[in-house]
Design a protein around this motif. Sequence first.
Motif, short mmCIF file in Angstrom:
data_model
loop_
_atom_site.label_atom_id
_atom_site.label_comp_id
_atom_site.label_asym_id
_atom_site.label_seq_id
_atom_site.Cartn_x
_atom_site.Cartn_y
_atom_site.Cartn_z
N HIS A 191 0.82 -1.21 0.00
CA HIS A 191 0.00 0.00 0.00
C HIS A 191 0.86 1.26 0.00
CE1 HIS A 191 -3.35 -2.67 0.75
NE2 HIS A 191 -4.16 -1.65 0.54
N LEU A 192 0.37 2.24 -0.77
CA LEU A 192 1.05 3.54 -0.84
C LEU A 192 0.13 4.58 -0.24
CD1 LEU A 192 2.22 3.40 -4.57
CD2 LEU A 192 3.60 2.89 -2.56
N VAL A 193 0.74 5.63 0.29
CA VAL A 193 -0.05 6.75 0.78
C VAL A 193 0.40 7.99 0.03
CG1 VAL A 193 1.51 7.15 2.74
CG2 VAL A 193 -0.81 8.08 2.80
N LEU A 194 -0.57 8.79 -0.40
CA LEU A 194 -0.28 10.04 -1.11
C LEU A 194 -0.85 11.19 -0.28
CD1 LEU A 194 0.49 11.74 -3.66
CD2 LEU A 194 -1.78 11.24 -4.54
N ALA A 195 0.02 12.11 0.10
CA ALA A 195 -0.44 13.30 0.82
C ALA A 195 -0.47 14.46 -0.15
CB ALA A 195 0.51 13.60 1.98
N MET A 196 -1.55 15.24 -0.11
CA MET A 196 -1.57 16.43 -0.95
C MET A 196 -2.10 17.62 -0.16
SD MET A 196 -4.63 15.51 -3.61
CE MET A 196 -4.37 13.85 -4.10
N GLY A 197 -1.57 18.77 -0.46
CA GLY A 197 -2.00 19.97 0.26
C GLY A 197 -2.05 21.13 -0.69
N GLY A 198 -2.86 22.12 -0.35
CA GLY A 198 -2.97 23.24 -1.28
C GLY A 198 -3.74 24.39 -0.70
N LEU A 199 -4.70 24.86 -1.51
CA LEU A 199 -5.33 26.14 -1.23
C LEU A 199 -6.45 26.06 -0.19
CD1 LEU A 199 -3.73 26.47 -3.83
CD2 LEU A 199 -5.54 27.90 -4.71
N ASP A 200 -6.81 24.82 0.26
CA ASP A 200 -7.89 24.76 1.25
C ASP A 200 -7.34 24.54 2.67
OD1 ASP A 200 -7.05 22.20 1.08
OD2 ASP A 200 -9.01 21.31 0.63
N ASN A 201 -6.02 24.70 2.85
CA ASN A 201 -5.37 24.65 4.18
C ASN A 201 -5.41 23.28 4.84
OD1 ASN A 201 -5.60 27.32 3.47
ND2 ASN A 201 -6.79 27.95 5.25
N LYS A 202 -5.89 22.24 4.13
CA LYS A 202 -5.95 20.91 4.73
C LYS A 202 -5.00 19.98 4.01
CE LYS A 202 -10.73 21.30 4.64
NZ LYS A 202 -12.06 20.79 4.48
N ILE A 203 -4.54 18.95 4.71
CA ILE A 203 -3.73 17.91 4.07
C ILE A 203 -4.66 16.73 3.80
CG2 ILE A 203 -1.78 16.32 4.36
CD1 ILE A 203 -0.67 18.39 6.41
N HIS A 204 -4.73 16.31 2.55
CA HIS A 204 -5.60 15.20 2.18
C HIS A 204 -4.74 13.95 2.00
CE1 HIS A 204 -8.94 17.99 1.35
NE2 HIS A 204 -7.97 18.80 0.96
N LEU A 205 -5.12 12.87 2.64
CA LEU A 205 -4.37 11.61 2.51
C LEU A 205 -5.19 10.63 1.67
CD1 LEU A 205 -3.01 11.15 6.15
CD2 LEU A 205 -1.83 12.08 4.17
N THR A 211 -1.11 -0.92 -7.95
CA THR A 211 -1.81 -0.97 -9.24
C THR A 211 -2.71 0.24 -9.44
OG1 THR A 211 -3.48 -2.25 -8.10
CG2 THR A 211 -1.81 -3.47 -9.33
N GLY A 212 -2.82 1.11 -8.43
CA GLY A 212 -3.72 2.26 -8.56
C GLY A 212 -4.79 2.19 -7.49
N LYS A 213 -6.03 2.50 -7.86
CA LYS A 213 -7.17 2.46 -6.94
C LYS A 213 -6.90 3.29 -5.69
CE LYS A 213 -8.68 -2.21 -8.27
NZ LYS A 213 -7.43 -2.68 -8.88
N PHE A 214 -6.59 4.56 -5.89
CA PHE A 214 -6.35 5.44 -4.74
C PHE A 214 -7.69 5.97 -4.23
CE2 PHE A 214 -2.07 5.13 -6.07
CZ PHE A 214 -1.29 5.54 -5.01
N VAL A 215 -7.94 5.78 -2.93
CA VAL A 215 -9.19 6.27 -2.35
C VAL A 215 -8.86 7.28 -1.26
CG1 VAL A 215 -10.57 4.24 -2.87
CG2 VAL A 215 -9.25 4.32 -0.76
N ARG A 216 -9.75 8.21 -1.07
CA ARG A 216 -9.54 9.24 -0.06
C ARG A 216 -9.63 8.60 1.31
NH1 ARG A 216 -11.80 15.04 -0.82
NH2 ARG A 216 -11.05 16.07 1.06
N ALA A 217 -8.62 8.78 2.15
CA ALA A 217 -8.61 8.11 3.45
C ALA A 217 -9.01 9.07 4.57
CB ALA A 217 -7.22 7.54 3.72
N CYS A 218 -8.36 10.21 4.65
CA CYS A 218 -8.71 11.18 5.70
C CYS A 218 -8.08 12.52 5.39
CB CYS A 218 -8.26 10.67 7.07
SG CYS A 218 -6.50 10.43 7.19
N GLU A 219 -8.42 13.51 6.20
CA GLU A 219 -7.77 14.81 6.02
C GLU A 219 -7.26 15.30 7.36
OE1 GLU A 219 -11.62 17.78 5.91
OE2 GLU A 219 -11.06 16.75 4.05
N LEU A 220 -6.16 16.07 7.29
CA LEU A 220 -5.52 16.58 8.51
C LEU A 220 -5.70 18.09 8.53
CD1 LEU A 220 -2.17 14.57 8.27
CD2 LEU A 220 -4.31 13.84 9.29
N LYS A 221 -6.30 18.56 9.63
CA LYS A 221 -6.51 20.01 9.75
C LYS A 221 -5.56 20.56 10.80
CE LYS A 221 -11.38 19.53 8.65
NZ LYS A 221 -12.72 19.47 9.21
N GLY A 222 -5.21 21.81 10.68
CA GLY A 222 -4.30 22.41 11.65
C GLY A 222 -3.68 23.68 11.10
#
Length: 841
Positions: A191-205, A211-222
């Motif tokens: 399993h891989l984890v992808l973290a992304m962050g940007g203009l909404d101030n949250k980190i999305h994991l 093989t792909g099939k990336f699903v949204r797991a959670c978001e980190l606020k702070g």
Amino acid sequence: MSSNDTANEVDVNRVFIGAGCNRIVNNVSWGASGLVSFGAQNAVAIFCPKTAQILTTLPGHKASVNCTHWLPSTKFAFKAKHLESHYLLSGDTDGVIILWELSLVDKKWRHVLQLPQSHKKGVTCITGIMVSQSEAVFASTSSDGAVHIGEVVFPSIPGGDCKLSCLESLFVGSKAMVALSLAELPGNTNHLVLAMGGLDNKIHLYCGQRTGKFVRACELKGHTDWIRSLDFSLPVCTSGEAISILLVSSSQDKVIRIWKMALRGSSANTQSTCRKEVISLASYIEGPVLVAGSSSYQVSVESLLIGHEDWVYSVQWEPPSTAPSDGVSCQQPSSILSASMDKTMMIWQPEKTTGIWMNVVTVGELSHSALGFYGGHWSPDGRSILAHGYGGAFHLWRNVGVDIDNWQPQKVPSGHFAAVMDISWSRSSDYLLSVSHDQTTRVFASWKNVASLMGENSWHEVARPQVHGHDINCVTIIQGKGNHRFVSGADEKVARVFEAPLSFLKTLNHATFQESSFHEDLQADVQILGANMSALGLSQKPIYVNATRETADRHGNDGLDTLESVPDAVPAVFTKPPIEDQLAWHTLWPESHKLYGHGNELFSLCCDHEGKLVASSCKAQSTAVAEIWLWEVGSWKAMGRLQSHSLTVTQISFSHDDNLLLSVSRDRQFTVFAIQRTGTGEIDYQLIARQEAHKRIIWSCSWNPFGHEFATGSRDKTVKIWAVENKSSVKQILALPPFNSSVTALSWVGLDRQKNHGFLAVGMESGVIELWSISVNRTNDVSTPVPSTANIVIRFDPFACHVAAVNRMAWKTHEKPKNSRTMQLASCGADNTVRVFQVNV
């Protein structure tokens, strides 16, 4: 590549490339190969930190390069021990991503492929990880709101094909992501984890499989502002097994956060690690749970790092330096590098006893002109750190201490960060002067004593004589005797004359190793040590040798940087190539005169070969404004106004005997004037010829050093050779075959005076440079004229050429030295680079 016999004898080598870094985040990457990549306009430039030289530029992007990322990057240097090739991803403002291959054996680059799935808007971030020795997973994001994830399998045999597959495309909505980081989850390698962050101030994991099939797991606020940078650590070992991973994030809220993701139901959360728990109570502020397949991970805030005073643009974990003992896992050092717009980079480490993260090293640039850092990077061994900043410049510090840390600045490549418009060789050819739309004038020279250590000539920027408030379009160095002087013209109606200060003359002596190159008596005459910038940044005032420093505070404002108080420059003599802080402030030349007369922004300048006259022209849309002005060197009086063109004069050039003045213009015409100096010091000028020569704008012209023949090059993709006959008329003697692109620069050098034979360098809008052999036959016997000939000699290698329009070229000497087989050609272009080539005949 070439079509005649001389081609076998001619070869071209790169001597020097000077370029600044595109002023954007995520643009720089330091690879496991030890090389650094960065975008320079639409080229991907590669430099070697050990020699501080740019090695090559990769052509292929049509738009400005935003991001580069090495596979393997410094983080995966431990997985790259046996690789024969390293790979590089680069993305541009059109959304195109290209994969490049560097063969470590012969140091050759190759364009592997362009990713089939391109973004609709500019690429803002590329990240990638090595999941095995020959496989990498990468992700890219763009302002179009899409995140693409792909996998590339490197060939098992050298020269084989890379297999590329697109795993997933995620759409994140209107608030684009600008930071990405990928990692393999510990204890669950599929399993891989992808973290992304940007203009909404949250980190999305997001979680996914190989093989792909990336699903949204959670978001980190702070964070309370845009997230600018994210970086996963390698798995952190506790009691022998790797069950947690750390994520560091930085934001425009000036705060850095460290997040911990620990495998649940493992020893980390049981009572056996009681001591750990007591120490880091803060780390058990429980966050969301991340579920990946059958495993779940508890996310918690590990630490807050507060210390920067402005936006934190980048954070990066120190790469593991030691080789793993078992060949699989690797020790992640507890050390983070951050770079901020507050002009500093900091290294953070947890304290030994309490585990509280502290700032242990701070480095930065203190020059008044600095405006902060866009990114910071570790070297593969963790002993060096590199920053790139708002001024398009690099800053490198190396830890030279043995037992205690001692970070010292090191030399890095430098150059312009906007289009370079004009270049000029000094009269003794010791150095090259260039001007650019980045509003600076720079001096590049070969620094001899550095070269002797490295076995080859080592070119560096040695001074920055002019830092201006307008884009600079043209420059000419005054030939003839006396001190070094140059005239530059910018987007203003005055031309400015500069004179070399004593500090530059002495620095040049150190660079060229010729203590006698500048006569001592002349140095004694130069009473000016350096120059200060004026408050508005237009004029540069001299600092005299025996001036007493003002000790009293001039404004009583305790030395605050305000517009009225610009700190004094401290001109110094450099015994080794200066670094950015010194160049930006302490190497200015004083301005000695202003030349008033033109009605619009200056566009071209030229000096005669004796150093008596300077000719200038400006942007124009009428005959009255399109005049060429002649100025007398020394008195700087206007000696004449030559009217002939109706639109902007694009280039002016004196013939080598200084008797003729040639000009070419946007009005598609060239004119030739005869220039005569009378005994009374006046100038007589007379129009010999005016002729429409091309179907489109004429961009460039160049005289034959051996006679009154000249070449013109135009947007209509042609080059024509003309001869002035009896100083009374001009006729065309040759036309070169049409080129593939507009001709934007020409420079003619003489090889053999008897045969009237030379080389014409032709530079094009596409960045390509070609060398043509031109033989002009002059016969007075009209009955059997011998035809003049032109043959292509060599087309420069695309990895050595410019990647955008060539703006100007200049041979180091007008004629090949008698006993030498080598000549040097300098060029500058719209790809922000200044280049010097060695042509071996």
